[in-house]
Design an enzyme around this catalytic site. Structure first.
Site, PDB file in Angstrom:
ATOM      1  N   ASP A 178       0.974  -1.296   0.008  1.00 37.55           N
ATOM      2  CA  ASP A 178      -0.081   0.083   0.107  1.00 37.55           C
ATOM      3  C   ASP A 178       0.874   1.221   0.087  1.00 37.55           C
ATOM      4  OD1 ASP A 178       0.899  -0.119   2.481  1.00 37.55           O
ATOM      5  OD2 ASP A 178      -1.052   0.390   3.489  1.00 37.55           O
ATOM      6  N   SER A 179       2.236   1.030   0.017  1.00 37.76           N
ATOM      7  CA  SER A 179       3.126   1.996  -0.168  1.00 37.76           C
ATOM      8  C   SER A 179       2.794   2.853  -1.588  1.00 37.76           C
ATOM      9  CB  SER A 179       4.741   1.556  -0.350  1.00 37.76           C
ATOM     10  OG  SER A 179       4.635   0.559  -1.245  1.00 37.76           O
ATOM     11  N   ASP A 183      -1.090  -6.035   0.088  1.00 39.99           N
ATOM     12  CA  ASP A 183      -1.431  -5.402   1.355  1.00 39.99           C
ATOM     13  C   ASP A 183      -2.912  -5.452   1.410  1.00 39.99           C
ATOM     14  OD1 ASP A 183       0.557  -4.817   3.097  1.00 39.99           O
ATOM     15  OD2 ASP A 183       1.227  -3.074   1.980  1.00 39.99           O
ATOM     16  N   LYS A 219      -1.053  -9.257   3.535  1.00 39.63           N
ATOM     17  CA  LYS A 219      -0.569  -8.770   4.596  1.00 39.63           C
ATOM     18  C   LYS A 219      -1.228  -7.837   5.340  1.00 39.63           C
ATOM     19  CE  LYS A 219       3.316  -5.865   3.876  1.00 39.63           C
ATOM     20  NZ  LYS A 219       3.082  -4.580   4.725  1.00 39.63           N
ATOM     21  N   GLU A 241      -0.881  -5.088   9.060  1.00 39.51           N
ATOM     22  CA  GLU A 241      -0.247  -4.393   9.978  1.00 39.51           C
ATOM     23  C   GLU A 241      -0.926  -4.511  11.487  1.00 39.51           C
ATOM     24  OE1 GLU A 241       0.202  -0.460   9.170  1.00 39.51           O
ATOM     25  OE2 GLU A 241       1.022  -0.578   7.206  1.00 39.51           O
ATOM     26  N   GLU A 253       9.273  -3.737  10.363  1.00 38.79           N
ATOM     27  CA  GLU A 253       9.768  -2.527   9.869  1.00 38.79           C
ATOM     28  C   GLU A 253      10.430  -1.484  11.003  1.00 38.79           C
ATOM     29  OE1 GLU A 253       6.849  -0.803   7.103  1.00 38.79           O
ATOM     30  OE2 GLU A 253       8.436   1.099   6.930  1.00 38.79           O
TER      31      GLU A 253
HETATM   32  O1  KIV Z   1       3.624  -1.204   1.903  1.00 35.53           O
HETATM   33  C1  KIV Z   1       4.656  -1.501   1.484  1.00 35.53           C
HETATM   34  O2  KIV Z   1       5.340  -1.272   0.553  1.00 35.53           O
HETATM   35  C2  KIV Z   1       5.077  -2.136   2.809  1.00 35.53           C
HETATM   36  C3  KIV Z   1       6.615  -2.483   2.764  1.00 35.53           C
HETATM   37  C4  KIV Z   1       7.175  -1.232   3.041  1.00 35.53           C
HETATM   38  C5  KIV Z   1       7.010  -3.499   3.505  1.00 35.53           C
HETATM   39  O3  KIV Z   1       4.400  -2.654   3.490  1.00 35.53           O
END
Ligand code: KIV
Length: 260
Positions: free
Chosen positions: A42-43, A81, A109, A111, A178
């Site tokens: 989600d970056s 994510d 994934k 958090e 992280e």
């Molecule tokens: O969203 C993302 O790119 C991430 C990585 C930085 C682990 O969660």
């Protein structure tokens, strides 16, 4: 790439490589270069959408990018994510994880730790592989008071370790750490049988992940200390990816300079 293979990598001490991808062309290149895991992070809120944080990324955004990344991936494990507010209760978590899996993700994934116990449990009960994400959690940037290293004091380090052990017991297959001190990440990696993937967490994690735009020097925002621009010395994109894989596998990256 399979979950069993990832576990074998950990057992024999072979480091795991992961990069983020948001489109089919980059995903294909990373896959052909031999990156072990590709994360639709989600970056994308930062690097694609130009926001200062990831809070505006929607399920529709993640579904779109996961769908197009999946077209480029043949060998790597594809992780997607779950965006902000898409896993607030177990039913919502299951529904959104299923949508990502149907579109091509092989693992989801999200958090956080014990506060999401019910979500981890429902995914395990439905055989959906999960990657945890502890330490700095960008979706909690406001509560965390900014993008800060986590686990520097004893109490917060113990909480991260306890969450990591809990996540493993709840069936999580891979754990991203992280921005945590390298010593803490090493301790967690030693105590878990599942692989840890570090970003700003030192060389003793079982693998490394970077935001692909960061490692290619395409940044419009502040570059964190843990980032290395692999394009500078490599000269072209494919060589930069090869260099990243080589340096992670040979434990030349990350150095102390990229760690806390
Ligand atoms: O969203 C993302 O790119 C991430 C990585 C930085 C682990 O969660």
């Amino acid at each position: 790439m399979t979950l069993d293979k990832l576990k074998t990598f950990k057992q024999r001490g072979e480091k795991i490589t992961c990069l983020t991808a948001y489109d089919a062309s980059f995903a294909k290149l990373f896959d052909e270069c031999g990156v072990d895991m590709i994360l639709v992070g989600d970056s994308l809120g930062n690097v694609i959408q130009g926001d200062k944080n990831t809070l505006n990324v929607s399920m529709e955004d993640m579904l779109y990018h996961t769908k197009i990344v999946a077209k480029g991936v043949q060998k790597a494990l594809l992780i997607a994510d779950m965006p902000y507010q898409s896993y607030t209760n177990s039913e919502q978590t299951l529904e959104n994880a299923q949508r990502l899996m149907r579109i091509g993700a092989q693992m989801v994934k999200f958090e956080g730790g014990s506060e999401h116990k019910a979500s981890f449990e429902i995914l395990q009960a439905n055989n959906i592989p999960v990657c945890g994400h502890l330490g700095l959690q960008p979706q909690s940037v406001i509560e965390m008071g900014g993008y800060k290293v986590q686990g520097r004091d004893d109490a917060s380090a113990e909480k991260i370790l306890a969450d990591a052990l809990l996540l493993e017991s709840l069936g999580v297959s891979v754990l991203v750490l992280e921005c945590v001190p390298a010593q803490l990440a090493a301790k967690i990696s030693q105590q878990l049988s599942i692989p840890t993937i570090g970003i700003g967490a030192g060389v003793d994690c079982d693998g490394q992940v970077l935001v692909s735009y960061d490692m290619l020097g395409v940044n419009t925002q502040t570059v964190p200390k843990f980032v290395k621009n692999f394009l500078i010395d490599a000269g072209d994109v494919k060589s930069a990816i090869d260099a990243y894989i080589d340096e992670v596998k040979s434990q030349q990256f990350p150095t102390d300079q990229h760690s806390y």
